[in-house]
Design a protein around this motif. Sequence first.
Motif, PDB file in Angstrom:
ATOM      1  N   ILE A 158     -15.586  34.505  -5.201  1.00 27.02           N
ATOM      2  CA  ILE A 158     -14.628  35.395  -5.869  1.00 27.02           C
ATOM      3  C   ILE A 158     -15.091  36.843  -5.762  1.00 27.02           C
ATOM      4  N   ARG A 159     -16.387  37.063  -5.926  1.00 28.92           N
ATOM      5  CA  ARG A 159     -16.899  38.421  -5.830  1.00 28.92           C
ATOM      6  C   ARG A 159     -16.670  38.995  -4.426  1.00 28.92           C
ATOM      7  N   GLN A 160     -16.868  38.181  -3.397  1.00 33.89           N
ATOM      8  CA  GLN A 160     -16.638  38.650  -2.025  1.00 33.89           C
ATOM      9  C   GLN A 160     -15.161  38.975  -1.814  1.00 33.89           C
ATOM     10  N   ALA A 161     -14.282  38.142  -2.375  1.00 37.71           N
ATOM     11  CA  ALA A 161     -12.849  38.401  -2.242  1.00 37.71           C
ATOM     12  C   ALA A 161     -12.472  39.718  -2.921  1.00 37.71           C
ATOM     13  N   LEU A 162     -13.062  39.985  -4.063  1.00 39.64           N
ATOM     14  CA  LEU A 162     -12.790  41.235  -4.763  1.00 39.64           C
ATOM     15  C   LEU A 162     -13.291  42.439  -3.963  1.00 39.64           C
ATOM     16  N   GLU A 163     -14.460  42.302  -3.355  1.00 40.96           N
ATOM     17  CA  GLU A 163     -14.985  43.390  -2.527  1.00 40.96           C
ATOM     18  C   GLU A 163     -14.052  43.677  -1.354  1.00 40.96           C
ATOM     19  N   PRO A 191     -11.588  54.124 -13.580  1.00 36.79           N
ATOM     20  CA  PRO A 191     -10.956  53.486 -12.415  1.00 36.79           C
ATOM     21  C   PRO A 191     -11.882  53.287 -11.225  1.00 36.79           C
ATOM     22  N   ALA A 192     -13.010  54.005 -11.188  1.00 34.37           N
ATOM     23  CA  ALA A 192     -13.951  53.865 -10.071  1.00 34.37           C
ATOM     24  C   ALA A 192     -15.198  53.076 -10.451  1.00 34.37           C
ATOM     25  N   ASP A 193     -15.210  52.467 -11.624  1.00 35.41           N
ATOM     26  CA  ASP A 193     -16.378  51.705 -12.081  1.00 35.41           C
ATOM     27  C   ASP A 193     -16.376  50.335 -11.405  1.00 35.41           C
ATOM     28  N   ALA A 194     -16.786  50.324 -10.146  1.00 35.04           N
ATOM     29  CA  ALA A 194     -16.648  49.125  -9.311  1.00 35.04           C
ATOM     30  C   ALA A 194     -17.347  47.905  -9.902  1.00 35.04           C
ATOM     31  N   GLN A 195     -18.573  48.076 -10.375  1.00 35.97           N
ATOM     32  CA  GLN A 195     -19.359  46.941 -10.844  1.00 35.97           C
ATOM     33  C   GLN A 195     -18.695  46.242 -12.026  1.00 35.97           C
ATOM     34  N   ARG A 196     -18.241  47.012 -13.008  1.00 39.75           N
ATOM     35  CA  ARG A 196     -17.673  46.418 -14.216  1.00 39.75           C
ATOM     36  C   ARG A 196     -16.251  45.922 -13.996  1.00 39.75           C
ATOM     37  N   ILE A 197     -15.487  46.611 -13.167  1.00 35.40           N
ATOM     38  CA  ILE A 197     -14.133  46.138 -12.841  1.00 35.40           C
ATOM     39  C   ILE A 197     -14.216  44.790 -12.126  1.00 35.40           C
ATOM     40  N   ALA A 198     -15.137  44.705 -11.170  1.00 32.51           N
ATOM     41  CA  ALA A 198     -15.296  43.450 -10.426  1.00 32.51           C
ATOM     42  C   ALA A 198     -15.689  42.309 -11.357  1.00 32.51           C
ATOM     43  N   ARG A 199     -16.601  42.569 -12.277  1.00 27.99           N
ATOM     44  CA  ARG A 199     -17.035  41.516 -13.188  1.00 27.99           C
ATOM     45  C   ARG A 199     -15.898  41.065 -14.099  1.00 27.99           C
ATOM     46  N   ALA A 200     -15.118  42.017 -14.619  1.00 29.62           N
ATOM     47  CA  ALA A 200     -14.017  41.666 -15.515  1.00 29.62           C
ATOM     48  C   ALA A 200     -12.954  40.836 -14.793  1.00 29.62           C
ATOM     49  N   LEU A 201     -12.606  41.234 -13.568  1.00 29.65           N
ATOM     50  CA  LEU A 201     -11.629  40.463 -12.803  1.00 29.65           C
ATOM     51  C   LEU A 201     -12.185  39.099 -12.413  1.00 29.65           C
ATOM     52  N   GLU A 202     -13.481  39.055 -12.108  1.00 34.36           N
ATOM     53  CA  GLU A 202     -14.121  37.779 -11.771  1.00 34.36           C
ATOM     54  C   GLU A 202     -14.029  36.816 -12.951  1.00 34.36           C
ATOM     55  N   VAL A 203     -14.317  37.296 -14.152  1.00 31.36           N
ATOM     56  CA  VAL A 203     -14.237  36.451 -15.347  1.00 31.36           C
ATOM     57  C   VAL A 203     -12.818  35.921 -15.525  1.00 31.36           C
TER      58      VAL A 203
END
Length: 363
Positions: A158-163, A191-203
């Motif tokens: 999922i993380r790779q898909a988000l990237e 809007p540019a906080d990549a690390q936290r946006i990715a984690r929230a969408l991953e969850v």
Amino acid sequence: MRNISAPTRIHFMPQPTPPPQPTARPVCPTPLARAHRLPRYLALAGPTAAGKTAAALAIAAQHRVEIISVDSALVYRGMDIGTAKPDAAELAAVPHHLINIRDPLHAYSAAEFVADASALMHDITERGKLPLLVGGTMLYFKALQDGLDDLPRADPAIRQALEQEAAQKGWPALHAELALVDPVTAARLAPADAQRIARALEVYRITGLPMASFHTIKNVACSAISTGATGQNDHENMRHPSLLISLEPSDRAWLHQRIAQRFDAMLRDGFIDEMLALRSRGDLHPNLPAMRCVGYRQAWEALDGLWPLKDLRDKGIFATRQLAKRQITWLRANRQRQVVACDAPDAVAQVLTLARAFICNPA
């Protein structure tokens, strides 16, 4: 920050693509399952450059302790100068734990810290010694004391898909997607906080639940504990017999001077060469948690040519000051701490007095 709400439906405007459906069954958080009783321990916290290492070694010289590092940067191997890691003599003077345990390519989470530190604390106690927790990563202290939300583990696929999606659409677009499914979390993220946006969408994609709901469930459960609604003595089980000694400056200018002196020493000791060696590996990039550590992030940007290398000192010192400010803010919110002015001439002696009283009076 301004709240971001779902776009109003207008018949002549295209609607955003619905977010992907969860890839796994929802997971029900169970924060009460985390309740545990840690063994007795002493903690020494403070902002960067406050003198924690010297005070910890002074305690170790007088008492049977082993040091557990509470520092999210010291876990990484090959990052010695820029983290002001204890030198070989200091590491040899007393057993140290959770230092040099992770390659910079791989992240180290607060959940991993809690698991590792808890196990080490029990082991140290069984050896007849006292765990001495030392550091300035306040998230780690909070996670150990209060527990963590039962969020799912990271999913590499999922993380790779988000990237990949971010590479195509940009992180602001994924931030807008997050606002549709978890507006509470999106509202507190840039809007540019990549690390936290990715984690929230991953969850969300793993569980079908917004990250904000996990925090809500935890808060309700903790309230139930404090009011006795569980019918058990869980609140007492979550108490830990501990003492937190907090090194805090009475004069902020004193700390700023120490920070500048430390950064100058890092530059003299070869911090740029250390950064060049890390970059030469070829597998590290600036979005990794290790490379986002204060000092390393600024050095990476300078070496990428985003600004002149001669500005590294000023930018690094400024970023370190901001880190220290956040650390002090967190500490001052902890009413149970015992404060020692780190700029006092007898600061170490004060720390030793508090430590001795706690260690010699186990009741």
